[in-house]
Design a protein around this motif. Structure first.
Motif, PDB file in Angstrom:
ATOM      1  N   LEU A 614      74.247  31.367  28.539  1.00 28.70           N
ATOM      2  CA  LEU A 614      73.578  31.526  27.244  1.00 28.70           C
ATOM      3  C   LEU A 614      72.099  31.854  27.414  1.00 28.70           C
ATOM      4  O   LEU A 614      71.553  32.690  26.687  1.00 28.70           O
ATOM      5  CB  LEU A 614      73.736  30.247  26.425  1.00 28.70           C
ATOM      6  N   LYS A 615      71.451  31.225  28.384  1.00 32.26           N
ATOM      7  CA  LYS A 615      70.029  31.478  28.592  1.00 32.26           C
ATOM      8  C   LYS A 615      69.806  32.901  29.106  1.00 32.26           C
ATOM      9  O   LYS A 615      68.817  33.558  28.733  1.00 32.26           O
ATOM     10  CB  LYS A 615      69.452  30.464  29.569  1.00 32.26           C
ATOM     11  N   ALA A 616      70.759  33.403  29.930  1.00 26.99           N
ATOM     12  CA  ALA A 616      70.619  34.787  30.414  1.00 26.99           C
ATOM     13  C   ALA A 616      70.747  35.771  29.256  1.00 26.99           C
ATOM     14  O   ALA A 616      69.974  36.732  29.132  1.00 26.99           O
ATOM     15  CB  ALA A 616      71.672  35.055  31.486  1.00 26.99           C
ATOM     16  N   ARG A 617      71.742  35.546  28.406  1.00 28.85           N
ATOM     17  CA  ARG A 617      71.901  36.407  27.228  1.00 28.85           C
ATOM     18  C   ARG A 617      70.690  36.341  26.310  1.00 28.85           C
ATOM     19  O   ARG A 617      70.242  37.368  25.764  1.00 28.85           O
ATOM     20  CB  ARG A 617      73.154  36.010  26.465  1.00 28.85           C
ATOM     21  N   LEU A 618      70.130  35.131  26.157  1.00 26.46           N
ATOM     22  CA  LEU A 618      68.954  34.971  25.299  1.00 26.46           C
ATOM     23  C   LEU A 618      67.761  35.731  25.866  1.00 26.46           C
ATOM     24  O   LEU A 618      67.002  36.376  25.126  1.00 26.46           O
ATOM     25  CB  LEU A 618      68.624  33.479  25.162  1.00 26.46           C
ATOM     26  N   ARG A 619      67.599  35.688  27.198  1.00 25.14           N
ATOM     27  CA  ARG A 619      66.473  36.419  27.791  1.00 25.14           C
ATOM     28  C   ARG A 619      66.624  37.921  27.563  1.00 25.14           C
ATOM     29  O   ARG A 619      65.647  38.624  27.260  1.00 25.14           O
ATOM     30  CB  ARG A 619      66.388  36.112  29.283  1.00 25.14           C
ATOM     31  N   TRP A 620      67.871  38.449  27.739  1.00 25.05           N
ATOM     32  CA  TRP A 620      68.080  39.892  27.526  1.00 25.05           C
ATOM     33  C   TRP A 620      67.782  40.274  26.081  1.00 25.05           C
ATOM     34  O   TRP A 620      67.173  41.311  25.805  1.00 25.05           O
ATOM     35  CB  TRP A 620      69.530  40.273  27.873  1.00 25.05           C
ATOM     36  N   LYS A 621      68.211  39.447  25.152  1.00 24.41           N
ATOM     37  CA  LYS A 621      67.961  39.752  23.742  1.00 24.41           C
ATOM     38  C   LYS A 621      66.454  39.706  23.433  1.00 24.41           C
ATOM     39  O   LYS A 621      65.946  40.508  22.644  1.00 24.41           O
ATOM     40  CB  LYS A 621      68.694  38.759  22.853  1.00 24.41           C
ATOM     41  N   LEU A 622      65.748  38.762  24.068  1.00 25.50           N
ATOM     42  CA  LEU A 622      64.304  38.708  23.865  1.00 25.50           C
ATOM     43  C   LEU A 622      63.615  39.947  24.415  1.00 25.50           C
ATOM     44  O   LEU A 622      62.691  40.494  23.789  1.00 25.50           O
ATOM     45  CB  LEU A 622      63.730  37.447  24.531  1.00 25.50           C
ATOM     46  N   VAL A 623      64.093  40.420  25.589  1.00 25.29           N
ATOM     47  CA  VAL A 623      63.517  41.651  26.161  1.00 25.29           C
ATOM     48  C   VAL A 623      63.825  42.845  25.275  1.00 25.29           C
ATOM     49  O   VAL A 623      62.972  43.702  25.008  1.00 25.29           O
ATOM     50  CB  VAL A 623      64.068  41.878  27.589  1.00 25.29           C
ATOM     51  N   GLU A 624      65.075  42.912  24.777  1.00 25.56           N
ATOM     52  CA  GLU A 624      65.470  44.016  23.888  1.00 25.56           C
ATOM     53  C   GLU A 624      64.641  43.988  22.611  1.00 25.56           C
ATOM     54  O   GLU A 624      64.192  45.041  22.125  1.00 25.56           O
ATOM     55  CB  GLU A 624      66.968  43.884  23.577  1.00 25.56           C
ATOM     56  N   LYS A 625      64.406  42.802  22.038  1.00 28.70           N
ATOM     57  CA  LYS A 625      63.592  42.691  20.817  1.00 28.70           C
ATOM     58  C   LYS A 625      62.166  43.151  21.079  1.00 28.70           C
ATOM     59  O   LYS A 625      61.566  43.894  20.278  1.00 28.70           O
ATOM     60  CB  LYS A 625      63.595  41.246  20.340  1.00 28.70           C
ATOM     61  N   ASN A 626      61.603  42.763  22.209  1.00 26.69           N
ATOM     62  CA  ASN A 626      60.223  43.141  22.517  1.00 26.69           C
ATOM     63  C   ASN A 626      60.104  44.652  22.713  1.00 26.69           C
ATOM     64  O   ASN A 626      59.126  45.287  22.278  1.00 26.69           O
ATOM     65  CB  ASN A 626      59.744  42.415  23.769  1.00 26.69           C
ATOM     66  N   ASN A 627      61.140  45.274  23.362  1.00 21.68           N
ATOM     67  CA  ASN A 627      61.101  46.726  23.579  1.00 21.68           C
ATOM     68  C   ASN A 627      61.166  47.480  22.260  1.00 21.68           C
ATOM     69  O   ASN A 627      60.462  48.485  22.060  1.00 21.68           O
ATOM     70  CB  ASN A 627      62.261  47.155  24.489  1.00 21.68           C
ATOM     71  N   ASP A 633      59.066  54.485  17.185  1.00 18.98           N
ATOM     72  CA  ASP A 633      59.991  54.732  16.077  1.00 18.98           C
ATOM     73  C   ASP A 633      61.062  53.631  16.025  1.00 18.98           C
ATOM     74  O   ASP A 633      62.254  53.894  16.152  1.00 18.98           O
ATOM     75  CB  ASP A 633      60.656  56.108  16.231  1.00 18.98           C
ATOM     76  N   HIS A 634      60.598  52.380  15.919  1.00 20.94           N
ATOM     77  CA  HIS A 634      61.549  51.276  15.921  1.00 20.94           C
ATOM     78  C   HIS A 634      62.208  51.138  14.550  1.00 20.94           C
ATOM     79  O   HIS A 634      61.625  51.487  13.517  1.00 20.94           O
ATOM     80  CB  HIS A 634      60.854  49.957  16.275  1.00 20.94           C
ATOM     81  N   ASP A 635      63.419  50.594  14.605  1.00 13.10           N
ATOM     82  CA  ASP A 635      64.233  50.405  13.405  1.00 13.10           C
ATOM     83  C   ASP A 635      64.120  48.935  12.974  1.00 13.10           C
ATOM     84  O   ASP A 635      64.510  48.029  13.718  1.00 13.10           O
ATOM     85  CB  ASP A 635      65.690  50.768  13.707  1.00 13.10           C
ATOM     86  N   GLU A 636      63.582  48.710  11.766  1.00 11.55           N
ATOM     87  CA  GLU A 636      63.386  47.349  11.288  1.00 11.55           C
ATOM     88  C   GLU A 636      64.703  46.607  11.115  1.00 11.55           C
ATOM     89  O   GLU A 636      64.804  45.409  11.380  1.00 11.55           O
ATOM     90  CB  GLU A 636      62.640  47.360   9.947  1.00 11.55           C
ATOM     91  N   ALA A 637      65.727  47.313  10.662  1.00  9.34           N
ATOM     92  CA  ALA A 637      67.036  46.674  10.469  1.00  9.34           C
ATOM     93  C   ALA A 637      67.602  46.209  11.804  1.00  9.34           C
ATOM     94  O   ALA A 637      68.178  45.117  11.916  1.00  9.34           O
ATOM     95  CB  ALA A 637      67.993  47.629   9.777  1.00  9.34           C
TER      96      ALA A 637
END
Length: 929
Positions: A614-627, A633-637
């Motif tokens: 779960l922590k690995a998945r959370l880190r990837w999602k945090l990196v994806e959110k930051n990118n 041209d980021h998508d707010e949705a």
């Protein structure tokens, strides 16, 4: 005059009183402290001493109240003038005064020593014969101006038999005797002997001596230097007395009263002869004596008249009383027989009622029954309990060895040995349970409880006496009392039988139909029978009703205490067996499940594996959110969708952390009870760290997994960040740690967490949620709830302290010192005073650190044993000993808490640099704490 062995010896003295131109009194300078001690002692003793009465001893020293300053001084009686007045001399100064007997008191033996002042006479001089009064007073005044309150040297030449010292007086380079002779106030003595010492002709100044110099008497202890010994000369008044009243003298003053100065009441130019003056003085004294005797006789006459009047009134009252008593006796005699029989019947009726009531308590029957109950069915320790305790102690020791073992090979041996002992313990437990099941423990305990309750209802609280001789003494006392009571009852019954028999035998005397006559002895015997009957009935009533004596009460009280101790001892034994029985049943129940069975930690490892994923998945999602957020041209949705996934993952992580903590808690319970080897066998799960932190530390939580925001307004001492966990706002408090401080931070946090866990919400303490270490930085983070915009007053208003949830009511310890106040130890409710006591003990502990404490019988620490600052000592005494007179506001404003004012320095750059260094050092200390 005796030859002086100290011929030509020099003494330094100060003049205190002048009698004539060649005679004066002086005090040795070395007796300065003696004067002060005498004055202090007299001021304490004399106000409470008894006034003198009877014959006065001229050799004895008394205390006299000087009329001018109303202070007490030592004196001797020179002459008894009348029944109420005496002429005394103040022996430590030399002057005389006429005092009333009421102003003369007895003084103790430690003040019965020789006088401080000595009488001196100028060597080689004498008063000229036929000297006039005016010249006599002038000579005395002149000598007073030379020696009074001045330091003079006396060269001793001889000593009279009465103690008068013949000496040559010098003041500086001035020979005082020569100065007196030059003025014509004295003349040289003629030599009457060829010896080395010139004997002077002792002149009799006669009545002129009565005109003593009115001179103040100094208390030398009040002088600060030698300059105080000298004083300016006084001017001569119309009566040739020194006018010294206007001088500022610190010592006490002694003067002669008016009676002594009566001789001088004449003009200076009169030519009255000395014989005439002496005759007038004698007439004045006799007149005064007659007046005094007249006053005494009048007082006695008045007192006798009053006494006669009082005696007459008392006699009149006695006559009236006797008349009333006579009338009462006359009326009483008419009904004497009826009244006596009525009173006796009432006493017999009361005795019947008392005999119907159980008086077993009075003679200790209930205590005898209790002793019999304790002796007949006394509970003893089961035979299997001793063997069980030995094996249980062996089992506990084996468990402790496993718990402290850090070597795997050694641990394996210890575990095998523990398993063997465990088998033996299981067998011993079964045998103990079977034996206890056969015992009527509950029934016996109920009997003891009922017995103690009934005794306590009668006798109340017991004393702490313990002696087997008490019971034997009780048996002897009970037998004697029972025998005495039986004899009294028998005597009462016999006397009542005699009275009944008399009534039956006298019936014939009042029956007219019976011709047989009775003897007079039969009728006359009634007074003796009635007296005997009344005495017997009253004696039994006294034994039954009158309160027991101190000795009887002591025996019953001691016996009750001994019985109650035996009851409590047996109750404790039964409670101990029941407790051991309960533990044995629990042991048998749980050990059956785990006996010869090894535990595994697979469930915990599974949770840790899930957490890692779960922590690995959370880190990837945090990196994806930051990118996405950093792209142009980021998508707010899409970003919002990822944020929801991050929130969901973070919630899942915390849910698994909670499961992990629950599993840790289960394993911790097993380690504490049955399997202390678990941390040794499975070091990879980190169970030991969890246990050392009190269940607060988690290794699965990391700082970068939280969406934290810095709290700059609250980060004055240490970094604080704010985040949200499962809908709750939390704070992360950061602490700088290293290899040396990490263990201490964990230990302190664990101690606080344990205190909160014991009291929960009732304590009002801030709860701790998690403690975790940062992997990338040398930081430890403590997670606590955050209450935004809430102040202390609001929190206290929502959860006010009561007498049960105050901190003072908790039995807290600091070192070996208890913060519990004496009234709380006695069972009384907590109060603000109890909080002040706890605060005072805590402040004392902080002030003396690891020093040993001494306490009194109530457990209160002694403050005087420590070297403390005066302000701190004063505050501690107020908080610990006199806390009823101090408030919390006064404690806050105490002197020891007031910071000293800082002084400005001319070099502002150095001040700035110093302040920065000081701030850095404080931050380091704060971080290390």
């Amino acid at each position: 005059m005796d030859e002086n062995t100290h011929y030509n010896k020099v003494e330094d003295v100060v003049g205190s009183h002048v009698e004539d131109a060649v005679t004066f009194w002086a005090q040795s300078i070395n007796r300065n402290k003696d004067i002060m001690k005498i004055s202090c002692s007299l001021s304490e003793v004399c106000p409470h001493a008894n006034s003198v009465f009877g014959t006065l001893d001229p050799k004895k020293i008394y205390g006299g109240l000087f009329s001018e300053d109303k202070c007490w001084y030592r004196c001797k009686v020179l002459k008894i003038i009348s029944d109420v007045k005496c002429l005394v001399r103040y022996i430590d100064y030399g002057n005389t005064e006429i005092l009333k007997r009421s102003d003369i008191v007895e003084i103790p033996l430690d003040l019965q020593f020789s006088s401080v002042a000595k009488k001196y006479r100028l060597w080689g001089l004498q008063i000229p014969s036929g000297q006039e009064v005016t010249q006599f007073d002038q000579g005395r005044t002149f000598l007073g101006s030379l020696i009074f309150e001045k330091e003079i040297k006396m060269r001793i030449k001889a000593t009279y038999q009465d103690g008068t010292v013949i000496a040559q007086a010098e003041y500086g380079s001035v020979d005082i005797g020569e100065e007196v002779a030059k003025k014509g106030f004295a003349e040289k003595c003629k030599l009457t002997s060829s010896t080395n010492i010139s004997e002077e002709k002792k002149s009799d100044p006669g009545p002129l001596v009565l005109r003593n110099l009115k001179s103040p008497i100094p208390l030398w202890g009040h002088r600060s230097n030698q300059s105080a010994f000298s004083r300016p000369k006084g001017r001569l008044s119309g009566k040739l007395a020194l006018d010294l009243k206007n001088e500022n003298v610190t010592g006490n003053h002694m003067t002669f009263p008016k009676e002594n100065l009566a001789v001088g009441d004449f003009n200076l130019g009169s030519n009255v002869s000395l014989a005439k003056i002496k005759q007038d003085q004698k007439l004045i004294e006799e007149n005064e004596k007659l007046k005094t005797e007249k006053e005494v006789l009048l007082e006695r006459y008045t007192a006798l008249e009053l006494k006669v009047e009082q005696t007459a009134q008392e006699l009149q009252q006695e006559k009236a009383t006797m008349m009333d008593l006579t009338k009462h006796l006359e009326s009483t005699l008419k009904t004497h027989v009826g009244t006596r029989m009525k009173n006796l019947a009432a006493k017999v009726e009361l005795l019947k009622e008392i005999r119907r009531v159980n008086i077993s308590v009075r003679f200790g029957n209930d205590l005898s029954n209790a002793i019999q109950v304790l002796e007949e069915d006394c509970f003893t320790t089961p035979a299997s309990l001793n063997e069980l305790e030995l094996i249980w102690a062996e089992y506990s020791l084996a468990q402790e060895k496993i718990q402290t073992c850090q070597n795997m090979n050694e641990g394996t041996v210890l575990i095998a040995k523990r398993n063997e002992v465990q088998q033996k313990l299981y067998v011993a437990v079964e045998a103990f349970i079977l034996e206890v099941d056969e015992l009527p423990l509950t029934k016996r305990l109920k009997t003891l409880q009922d017995l103690s309750a009934s005794l306590e209802a009668v006798y109340g609280q017991a004393k702490g006496t313990d002696s087997e001789e008490i019971l034997q003494k009780f048996y002897d006392w009970k037998c004697n009392k029972r025998e005495e009571f039986t004899n009294v009852r028998s005597e009462t019954e016999v006397s009542l039988q005699h009275l009944t028999a008399w009534f039956q035998s006298t019936l014939k005397a009042f029956d007219l139909s019976v011709e047989e006559s009775l003897t007079e002895d039969t009728i006359d015997n009634i007074d003796e029978i009635l007296e005997k009957t009344e005495s017997s009935v009253c004696k039994e009533l006294e034994i039954s009703l009158i309160e027991q004596g101190a000795a009887d009460k002591e025996i019953i009280s001691n016996t009750y205490s001994q019985v109650l101790q035996k009851i409590r001892s047996e109750e404790r034994l039964i409670a101990s067996v029941q407790s051991k029985y309960k533990d044995s049943v629990e042991f048998k129940k749980q050990i059956t499940e785990y006996l010869n069975k090894s535990l595994n930690v697979d469930h915990l490892l599974s949770i840790k594996k899930t957490l890692k994923s779960l922590k690995a998945r959370l880190r990837w999602k945090l990196v994806e959110k930051n990118n996405l957020e950093e792209s142009d041209d980021h998508d707010e949705a899409e970003i919002e969708k990822i944020k929801q996934e991050v929130t969901q993952l973070r919630s899942s992580v915390f849910q698994e952390i909670y499961h992990e903590q629950e599993e840790y808690e289960k394993l911790n319970s097993l380690v504490q009870k049955w399997f202390p080897e678990l941390p040794l066998l499975h070091p990879e799960i980190g169970l030991l760290k969890y246990m050392n932190s009190g269940g607060l530390l988690t290794m699965s939580l990391e700082r970068d997994l939280l969406d934290a925001e810095p709290m700059k307004e609250l980060s004055s001492k240490r970094p604080l960040v704010c985040s949200e966990v499962d809908g709750q706002i939390i704070l992360l408090k950061g602490y700088s740690v290293d290899v040396d401080t990490e263990a201490r931070v964990i230990q302190r946090a664990a101690a606080y967490h344990r205190a909160w866990r014991e009291a929960k919400k009732e304590s009002g303490l801030l709860p701790l949620m998690f403690l975790f270490l940062c992997k990338s930085d040398p930081m430890a983070y403590l997670m606590v709830p955050y209450y935004p915009r809430a102040n202390l007053s609001a929190v206290q208003a929502s959860m006010p302290l009561t007498s049960q949830s105050q901190r003072a009511s908790v039995n807290m310890m600091v070192g070996d010192l208890s913060l519990l106040s004496p009234e709380l130890k006695m069972g009384k409710p907590a109060s603000p005073s109890s909080d002040l006591y706890a605060y005072g003990c805590l402040l004392l502990w902080l002030s003396v650190q690891n020093q040993e404490f001494e306490t009194n019988e109530e457990g209160i620490p002694k403050v005087d044993q420590f070297h403390l600052d005066d302000n701190v000592r004063s505050l501690l005494c107020s908080l610990i000993y006199c806390r009823g007179s101090v408030t919390a506001e006064q404690v806050v404003s105490a002197e020891c808490f007031v910071l000293p004012k800082e002084t400005s320095s001319p070099n502002s750059e150095e001040d700035t640099e110093y302040s920065q260094k000081k701030e850095e050092e404080e931050l380091k200390v704060e971080s290390s704490d």
